[in-house]
Design an enzyme around this catalytic site. Structure first.
Site, PDB file in Angstrom:
ATOM      1  N   SER A  59     -40.947  39.173   9.062  1.00 48.00           N
ATOM      2  CA  SER A  59     -41.587  38.565  10.236  1.00 48.00           C
ATOM      3  C   SER A  59     -41.674  37.048  10.166  1.00 48.00           C
ATOM      4  CB  SER A  59     -43.007  39.129  10.397  1.00 48.00           C
ATOM      5  OG  SER A  59     -42.974  40.508  10.651  1.00 48.00           O
TER       6      SER A  59
ATOM      7  N   GLU B   7     -34.304   2.782 -46.435  1.00 48.55           N
ATOM      8  CA  GLU B   7     -32.878   3.053 -46.584  1.00 48.55           C
ATOM      9  C   GLU B   7     -32.041   1.802 -46.822  1.00 48.55           C
ATOM     10  OE1 GLU B   7     -31.208   5.727 -46.801  1.00 48.55           O
ATOM     11  OE2 GLU B   7     -32.403   7.363 -45.977  1.00 48.55           O
TER      12      GLU B   7
END
Length: 680
Positions: free
Chosen positions: A343, A83
């Site tokens: 329980s 680029e």
């Protein structure tokens, strides 16, 4: 020729502008830059920094924070070579590249190569401006020059790494690597790096999930250029060409979604949330939860919490088997929902009775029909076992014995202990009765895990946490070390589910009234795990028992956490490891509250030393006296028996040292009295 003319016009403008350097410099300095502080995705990570979940930014885009050091170096080399070769030497606009582009366009009659630098691309992306209009190109150059004056090359490059478009709502290289490769950008193959260089040039026409062929061709061109420029070797390029280009976008990580949402809601300002979770364990348990409920009906849900009880850190938290709006109500975090514990509170109740001198694991207790005022509890199977040891009563999860114990210590004592453990318990109507011992109270799964973590830590609470860092004070003592160990020893004697390893995991199951909640919670020497199964809407799950559906998941979870259990600590030195016949007479058989009330007229009392007194420890020991009661007497100091079967009403206790003591005396009928003193 029109394109060439546009580029030529730009070049002319550059030449005219350069004629007056001072005016141009002032003009650049006066450039009003777009905002440079970018909004990035909020991220939730585990304790090692692995991404658990990320969120889109406010406009719905994926833009994830990243630094240059977090990106593969070969990708950056390919990017700059392809680029903007002179990125590190030009001042924002590459006049040589611009002139080359003009010449190529003039010769070919069309644009062959662009003249935009990475800095100019950043300028365009910051302002979201187009690329074709002359005014837009000129604005990009001005902003590029200004950026180069105010930012370093590294900062400009990092802006590009955040803003580069990769198709759809993907911005930045890190979002792209997660979407296309499912990983961080730190280590990329040459093929992956080349694809990431190619896509931003035409993000919509090269995105591999929609234009696969174009993406493949664009990647090949980047690889050819990278080979020519010596960034990769020829054989690497050949191998890269054989690597498949992804056809689909991947989903972004979404582990622990409930806990992630909770963390973000509690701290909406932070962009990064570090949690104590382990990403690998979390993923494994989320898969386990889906597998478990697959055959449980479309409305059944599962939740799991795993914690290190020594540090208090939560290692995994599964709020539901699937984070979606379905019949299972997957968006509801069932680790936080108030449910009946069934329980599972029984171990704490037994521990409190051991501390109160009301019993011992070998103490005998009756399991027979009883009525407590208007309350007539039944065992789950409607059967009665007669006289059993407390150890057996807890392992069999019998209801009548535990109601007797709770009646003796009082429901308020249980709620106070829950409060000490840092647990929020909701009692219907704010009127605690004996039913809370059998599940008549609302507690969430995370708090239940915290209760068991307290027992596992020797009776000292430490609030669970899911955030990394921050100092936390150790909580209050809920049980003595002896009582906590005794509870763990009893629970470790419970048989494992069929097919599970017989490894003495200390665990307890529970089933709430009407089969609405199935629980299993257990711990070893390091970790504690809680499992809940039921329907989020609270309707019954016929046939669901904690021992049958939740316990197997508990053992599977432990097997995914570790290969073998960590042994429980050894018994404290003051623990009575003896049979029922060897216990002091008051501890051989449990005395119910009714029995105690009947004998209270002649209850024992500590005659000396009186409550709150300060006494001197003599070489011979501490003289103590009892009045009332029926001999022989047993004396305890801070729960440790020091004198057993004393016929006389006076005796001398050999205390180990000075300090604060709670002295207790128990007579032959099991009646007791206590006093708190300070010994000098």
């Amino acid at each position: 020729m029109k394109a060439a003319g546009s580029i030529f016009s730009v070049a002319v403008c550059l030449w005219l502008t350069a004629c007056s350097h001072d005016r141009w410099s002032d003009w650049v300095d006066q450039t009003e830059l777009p905002p440079l502080a970018l909004e990035t995705s909020v991220e939730v990570k585990d304790h090692e920094g692995t991404l658990l979940r990320a969120y889109t930014v406010s406009d719905g885009r994926w833009r994830m924070s990243v630094t240059r050091s977090e990106v593969d170096s070969d990708y950056v080399k390919m990017l700059i070579a392809y680029e903007d070769k002179r990125f590190f030497t030009h001042g924002g606009v590459d006049l040589r590249a611009m002139a080359r582009a003009v010449r190529q366009a003039a010769v070919n009659g069309r644009v062959i190569s662009g003249g935009s630098t990475l800095t100019m691309q950043v300028a365009r992306l910051l302002e979201d401006s187009g690329t074709g209009a002359l005014s837009g190109k000129f604005r990009q150059m001005r902003v590029a020059w200004a950026l180069e004056r105010r930012l370093s090359k590294q900062q400009i490059l990092e802006l590009y790494l955040h803003l580069a478009p990769f198709g759809g709502n993907l911005e930045g290289v890190r979002a792209a690597t997660f979407a296309y490769f499912g990983k961080e950008p730190k280590r990329l193959t040459p093929a992956e790096a080349a694809l990431l260089v190619a896509i931003p040039q035409a993000p919509e026409s090269r995105r591999p999930d929609r234009s696969h062929g174009r993406a493949v061709a664009a990647r090949e061109r980047v690889l050819a250029r990278a080979t020519r420029d010596g960034i990769i070797e020829a054989d690497q390029a050949v191998a890269a060409l054989t690597e498949p280009v992804p056809h689909l976008r991947r989903d972004f990580p979404a582990l622990a979604p409930h806990l992630a949402d909770r963390s973000v809601a509690e701290d909406p300002v932070s962009r990064v949330h570090l949690l104590t979770l382990d990403a690998g364990l979390q993923a494994s348990l989320e898969k386990l939860s889906k597998d478990v409920i697959a055959g449980q009906g479309e409305r059944v849900q599962l939740a799991i919490v795993v914690a290190d009880h020594k540090s208090g850190e939560i290692l995994a938290s599964v709020g539901s088997a699937a984070f979606q709006a379905d019949h299972r109500q997957g968006f509801v975090d069932m680790t936080q929902a108030l449910r009946s514990p069934g329980s599972t509170l029984k171990p704490l109740i037994y521990g409190l009775s051991f501390d109160a001198g009301l019993g011992h694991p070998e103490t005998l207790i009756d399991d027979r029909p009883m009525i407590f005022g208007t309350y007539a509890p039944q065992n789950f199977d409607r059967l009665f076992r007669g006289t059993v040891r407390m150890r057996e009563a807890l392992q069999l999860s019998l209801n009548l014995p535990v109601v007797q114990i709770l009646d003796a210590i009082g429901p308020a004592k249980l709620l106070a202990s829950l409060d000490k453990a840092g647990v929020r318990a909701i009692v219907p109507g704010d009127q605690p009765g004996l039913a809370i011992g059998l599940g008549g109270v609302g507690i969430n799964l995370q708090d239940m895990v915290q209760i068991y973590a307290t027992i596992a830590r020797g009776g000292v609470a430490l609030p669970l946490t899911y955030r990394v860092g921050g100092e936390r004070d150790e909580g209050q003592r809920v049980l003595s070390a002896v009582a906590a160990w005794q509870v763990g020893d009893v629970l470790a004697g419970l048989a494992a589910p069929p097919g599970a390893p017989q490894n003495r995991l200390a665990y307890k199951t529970g089933t709430s009234y009407g089969h609405r909640d199935a629980w299993a919670i257990g711990y070893d020497g390091d970790h504690v795990i809680g499992v809940w199964l039921g329907r989020p809407d609270g309707t019954p799950v016929p046939g669901a028992f904690g021992a049958e559906v939740a316990a197997p998941v508990l053992f599977q979870t432990f097997s995914r956490l570790k290969r073998r259990l960590t042994p429980q600590p050894s018994a404290p030195s003051s623990t009575l490891l003896i049979s029922n016949a060897e216990l002091p007479p008051p501890l051989q058989r449990f005395k119910s509250r009714a029995d105690s009330l009947a004998a209270r007229s002649n209850d024992p009392a500590v005659a000396f030393p009186p409550e709150g007194s300060e006494v001197e420890l003599l070489p011979s020991g501490l003289l103590v006296k009892v009045q009332g009661g029926q001999g022989p007497f047993t004396w305890l100091a801070n729960g440790v028996p020091l004198a057993v079967a004393q016929r006389g009403r006076s005796t001398v206790l050999n205390l180990p040292d000075s300090g604060f003591y709670t002295l207790s005396v128990i007579d032959a009928e099991g009646r007791s009295a206590r006093t708190k003193i300070r010994v000098r």
